[in-house]
Design an enzyme around this catalytic site. Structure first.
Site, short mmCIF file in Angstrom:
data_model
loop_
_atom_site.label_atom_id
_atom_site.label_comp_id
_atom_site.label_asym_id
_atom_site.label_seq_id
_atom_site.Cartn_x
_atom_site.Cartn_y
_atom_site.Cartn_z
CB CYS A 68 -0.92 0.00 1.22
SG CYS A 68 -2.04 1.41 1.24
CB CYS A 72 -1.62 3.90 8.13
SG CYS A 72 -2.70 4.48 6.80
CB CYS A 75 -0.90 -0.09 8.28
SG CYS A 75 -1.59 -1.37 7.20
CB CYS A 112 -15.36 -7.66 6.63
SG CYS A 112 -14.63 -6.05 6.36
CB CYS A 143 -18.49 -5.58 5.60
SG CYS A 143 -17.63 -4.12 6.21
CB CYS A 203 -18.42 -0.82 9.34
SG CYS A 203 -17.24 -1.64 10.43
NE ARG A 275 -17.19 -6.39 13.80
CZ ARG A 275 -17.43 -5.62 12.74
NH1 ARG A 275 -16.48 -4.93 12.19
NH2 ARG A 275 -18.63 -5.56 12.23
#
Ligand code: SAM
Ligand code: DTB
Ligand code: SF4
Length: 339
Positions: A68, A72, A75, A112, A143, A203, A275
């Site tokens: 990616c 972040c 991550c 998801c 999701c 979400c 969650r």
């Protein structure tokens, strides 16, 4: 009750999902309550809004792992950090459907699909739409979490049968720049707006344990609770520290502070599925049990999150049975068994 009045009066009956505005100070006041008082209030609100007390099981699948372009700080999938996560190409539709079938057979009700993208490219959309359409046809709630969306992309996903879009605000606005520099808070809010306009359910949650202050945790919860309407699903992730990421080595969060965060999410977003998300493997059963008491009623279920581990599904079945917690789907739990 006056508009914008403090919602801290617990005599006020819980209203519809477009509830009150939460000033950060009021959210912070909840965090500051004596632990038992906070837990009691959260459990009361939980019972009022979820009399069945069931736990939702959502299974995650990484449909596009690693590589990616974003930065972040938490991550493992950011290409710029040396974390040992290899960039792979997008999974085939068949592989996704096999995983969805296995998730359904294991008792999950939501599936998801996550991708390590800043945002989906035009050429990716058709394949993702096919995945959504076919997973939905299997009777699962769908999701997806694919990064930032344009309005038209959100609409295409909705047309394919997507139920929820996961897009986290992650932390308080004033802490965001400490964690991510390749996009800003407003980008996230814009995508959430497009998701709502397309008629998708939201979400949206965040991560705690990134070195933020209690006030900043309250700031994250206030942001989520003040979305109008607030999200239907609120994933509260505990940072999973991964070697090679900038946040590896952050001072660990007191587990009771994590439990408090769950309780405050429950009190401020009474009708949301809260969650208990990433970090369960590091948490132990007692902390998880307290999170359920604080009002968590959803978990990621399956041996893996995206790239890091999650408790084994069998251990989760045993834990839920031990706690006498029902699930939304049907699972083979051995009631009363202890490990
Ligand atoms: N790339 C998309 C995005 O960022 O929206 C979707 C996938 S991204 C991995 C989804 C979410 O996973 C992030 O928003 C973050 O909240 C969570 N996450 C990622 N790494 C994590 C970690 N190490 N610990 C806890 N949560 C994490
Ligand atoms: C969310 O809030 N947490 C999930 C899901 N949405 C996509 C992801 C957690 C990722 C944890 C780190 C990893 O496994 O790569
Ligand atoms: Fe990319 Fe999402 Fe990871 Fe950020 S959280 S680096 S956008 S995969």
């Amino acid at each position: 009750m006056q508009q914008n009045a403090s919602p801290l009066n617990f005599q006020t009956p819980v209203k519809a999902i477009e509830a009150e505005t939460w000033p950060v100070d009021d959210v912070l006041a909840l965090f500051d309550l004596p632990f038992n008082e906070l837990m009691f209030k959260a459990q009361q609100t939980h019972r009022d809004n979820f009399p069945d007390g069931d736990v939702e099981l959502a299974t995650l699948l990484s449909i596009k792992t690693g590589g990616c372009e974003e930065d972040c700080g938490y991550c493992p999938q950011a290409a710029r950090y040396d974390t040992g996560v290899e960039a792979k190409k997008m999974l085939d539709v068949r592989e996704v459907l096999d995983a969805a079938k296995a998730a359904r057979e294991n008792g999950a009700t939501r599936f998801c699909m996550g991708a390590a993208w800043r945002s989906p490219k035009e050429r990716d959309m058709e394949k993702v739409e096919t995945m959504v359409r076919e997973v939905k046809a299997m009777g699962l709630e769908t999701c997806a979490t694919l990064g930032m969306l344009k309005e038209e992309q959100a609409q295409r996903l909705a047309n394919a049968g997507l139920d929820y879009y996961n897009h986290n605000l992650d932390t308080a606005p004033e802490f965001y720049d400490n964690v991510i520099s390749t996009r800003d808070y407003q980008d996230r809010l814009d995508t959430l707006g497009h998701v709502r306009t397309a008629g998708l359910k939201v979400c949206c949650g965040g991560i705690v344990g990134m070195g933020e202050s209690r006030r900043q945790r309250a700031g994250l919860i206030a942001q989520l609770a003040n979305l109008n309407p607030y999200p239907e699903s609120v994933p509260v992730n505990h940072l999973v520290q991964v070697e090679g990421t900038p946040l590896h080595g952050t001072d660990p969060l007191d587990p009771l502070e994590f439990v408090r965060t769950i309780a405050v999410a429950r009190l401020t977003m009474p009708k949301a599925r809260v969650r208990l998300s990433a970090g369960r493997r590091q948490m132990g059963e007692a902390v998880q049990a307290m999170c359920f008491l604080a009002g968590a009623n959803s978990i990621f279920y399956g041996d893996k999150l995206l790239t890091t581990g999650n408790p084994d599904a069998e251990d989760d079945r045993i834990l839920l049975a031990k706690l006498g917690l029902k699930t939304r789907g049907k699972v083979e739990a051995k009631a009363g068994s202890c490990k």
